[in-house]
Motif scaffolding. Structure first.
Motif, PDB file in Angstrom:
ATOM      1  N   PRO A  53      22.186  63.378  57.739  1.00 16.87           N
ATOM      2  CA  PRO A  53      23.105  62.457  58.422  1.00 16.87           C
ATOM      3  C   PRO A  53      22.883  61.014  57.982  1.00 16.87           C
ATOM      4  CG  PRO A  53      22.065  63.966  59.984  1.00 16.87           C
ATOM      5  CD  PRO A  53      21.348  64.131  58.686  1.00 16.87           C
ATOM      6  N   ASP A  54      23.937  60.224  58.059  1.00 17.10           N
ATOM      7  CA  ASP A  54      23.797  58.791  57.801  1.00 17.10           C
ATOM      8  C   ASP A  54      22.827  58.199  58.818  1.00 17.10           C
ATOM      9  OD1 ASP A  54      25.615  58.869  55.725  1.00 17.10           O
ATOM     10  OD2 ASP A  54      27.325  58.339  56.992  1.00 17.10           O
ATOM     11  N   GLN A  55      22.070  57.206  58.413  1.00 12.93           N
ATOM     12  CA  GLN A  55      21.089  56.599  59.299  1.00 12.93           C
ATOM     13  C   GLN A  55      21.177  55.086  59.239  1.00 12.93           C
ATOM     14  OE1 GLN A  55      17.692  58.586  57.564  1.00 12.93           O
ATOM     15  NE2 GLN A  55      17.239  56.879  56.201  1.00 12.93           N
ATOM     16  N   LEU A  56      20.596  54.430  60.239  1.00 11.37           N
ATOM     17  CA  LEU A  56      20.560  52.971  60.255  1.00 11.37           C
ATOM     18  C   LEU A  56      19.545  52.476  59.229  1.00 11.37           C
ATOM     19  CD1 LEU A  56      20.650  52.332  64.131  1.00 11.37           C
ATOM     20  CD2 LEU A  56      22.562  52.454  62.513  1.00 11.37           C
ATOM     21  N   THR A  57      18.299  52.904  59.383  1.00 15.43           N
ATOM     22  CA  THR A  57      17.238  52.637  58.406  1.00 15.43           C
ATOM     23  C   THR A  57      16.348  53.861  58.232  1.00 15.43           C
ATOM     24  OG1 THR A  57      15.615  51.853  60.024  1.00 15.43           O
ATOM     25  CG2 THR A  57      17.149  50.214  59.126  1.00 15.43           C
ATOM     26  N   GLY A  58      16.385  54.765  59.185  1.00 17.47           N
ATOM     27  CA  GLY A  58      15.490  55.918  59.208  1.00 17.47           C
ATOM     28  C   GLY A  58      14.396  55.773  60.246  1.00 17.47           C
ATOM     29  N   TYR A  59      14.076  54.525  60.616  1.00 22.63           N
ATOM     30  CA  TYR A  59      13.046  54.303  61.636  1.00 22.63           C
ATOM     31  C   TYR A  59      13.574  54.514  63.044  1.00 22.63           C
ATOM     32  CZ  TYR A  59      10.114  51.917  58.112  1.00 22.63           C
ATOM     33  OH  TYR A  59       9.360  51.612  57.023  1.00 22.63           O
ATOM     34  N   GLU A  60      14.899  54.547  63.193  1.00 23.63           N
ATOM     35  CA  GLU A  60      15.470  54.628  64.537  1.00 23.63           C
ATOM     36  C   GLU A  60      15.071  55.894  65.272  1.00 23.63           C
ATOM     37  OE1 GLU A  60      18.985  55.939  61.811  1.00 23.63           O
ATOM     38  OE2 GLU A  60      17.233  54.610  61.726  1.00 23.63           O
ATOM     39  N   TYR A  61      14.820  56.973  64.519  1.00 25.06           N
ATOM     40  CA  TYR A  61      14.499  58.243  65.161  1.00 25.06           C
ATOM     41  C   TYR A  61      13.146  58.194  65.873  1.00 25.06           C
ATOM     42  CZ  TYR A  61      18.239  59.590  61.986  1.00 25.06           C
ATOM     43  OH  TYR A  61      19.430  59.655  61.300  1.00 25.06           O
TER      44      TYR A  61
END
Length: 351
Positions: free
Chosen positions: A297-305
């Motif tokens: 999936p598209d992500q904001l930066t990857g750290y959001e999870y």
């Protein structure tokens, strides 16, 4: 105890959000600040977290950092952060050797912590930090983002589907030419390839193997090439599991690699592009022809999870995140201690 721990209903009723502070103002802290800013503007996360503060030992640096990312509060010392009752979650973004001391200080001050990988410099420090987390009842979780990303579930589902048959071998590598960064070749800061980049191949393998303590390891073969300061510049490890699976991990702070994760089975294999932030998962059959392709999936930066997982755990009153429970953190720390023991590599503060 933080004002929001275990109080999801109250927080939702009053529109309260998890206020996040960043301890440290270096490069990875900037990535987190960017993430928090994007989360606050995204409907999926804007009701959950609030970018709040940054702490540095230099007040001017902290103020400039806060202004750049729109954080309302900055501190010129870590003690100021610890004294602020409005902080719910502290992201610790300092060198590995400082994580345990700073994490313990935050917990004792009533702050939940999201600790950047590697969790600590060694297992003894990890146990000390987790003991205080248990004592305080606060959240303490390791911020190794690949454990929280959607790509993990994609890979798990493909392996579990049986499309490649029984897994027989795993290979993972992560190498970046980053030796120019002072902290990475400083033994006093727990420098070297292992804790900074080598932790990712080991976690990739551990996740594929199911991430359970009952996946027994028969033996380990490993070697490293030292940097001039004595830390590991490059390393290679082969793990022989009791169930017959063989896995290899490589990392380096001198070279660039394809960053690939490979899972080889009886009827085919899986290729994961960039284990540090999986971009796509491809499945191939015995004839090496593509069988399936999975985009992440598209992500904001990857750290959001990891941030969202930590914030939700706080609201639910949990002391750990399901994505990276304390047992998994300890298993990886213990394994890295084993590797360093075989290499004869000890950090100055270990005596």
């Amino acid at each position: 105890m933080s004002r929001l721990n275990g109080r999801r209903a109250e927080a939702e009723a009053q529109g309260l959000k998890v206020k996040v502070a960043i301890l440290g103002a270096g490069g990875i802290a900037r990535h987190m600040a960017e993430t928090l800013t994007k989360m606050a503007a995204d409907p999926s996360y804007s009701g959950l977290i609030e970018p709040y503060a940054v702490a540095s030992r230099d007040g001017e640096r902290a103020a400039a950092f806060a202004a750049e990312y729109g954080l309302p509060v900055s501190y010129g010392s870590y003690d100021e952060l610890l004294a602020d009752p409005d902080v719910d979650l502290v992201y610790i973004a300092t060198p590995h050797s400082l994580h345990a001391e700073q994490g313990i200080a935050c917990l004792r001050a009533g702050k939940n912590v999201l600790v950047e990988k590697s969790f600590t410099a060694n297992t003894a420090q990890a146990r000390d930090l987790l003991a205080v987390a248990d004592e305080t009842g606060l959240l303490c979780t390791e911020a190794i983002w690949t454990r929280y990303m959607p790509s993990r579930a994609i890979i798990d589902d493909v392996v579990a589907s049986g499309v490649i048959g029984e897994v027989q071998s795993i290979s993972a590598n992560l190498c970046y030419p980053v030796a120019g960064k002072a902290r990475l070749h400083d033994p006093a800061l727990a420098g070297g390839a292992l804790l900074d980049v080598g932790v990712y191949p080991l976690n990739f393998i551990d996740m594929v193997m199911g991430g359970h303590d009952d996946v027994a390891i028969d033996r380990v073969e490993t070697s490293m090439m030292p940097y001039e300061t004595g830390v590991d510049a490059q390393n290679s490890t082969t793990i022989y599991y009791a169930n017959g699976v063989m896995a290899s991990a490589q990392s380096s702070m001198l070279a660039a690699s394809d960053r690939g994760g490979y899972i080889w089975g009886e009827r085919g294999y899986i290729v994961c592009r960039n284990i540090n932030n999986v971009e796509a998962v491809d499945v191939y059959g015995l004839d090496h022809r593509p069988v399936a392709h999975y985009d992440v999936p598209d992500q904001l930066t990857g750290y959001e999870y990891e941030v969202a997982a930590a914030a939700n755990a706080i609201l639910d009153g949990l002391g750990e995140c399901a994505e990276m429970p304390h047992a998994d953190t300890l298993r990886i720390m213990e394994f890295m201690d084993v590797l360093r023991g075989k290499w004869g590599l000890r950090y100055p503060f270990e005596g």
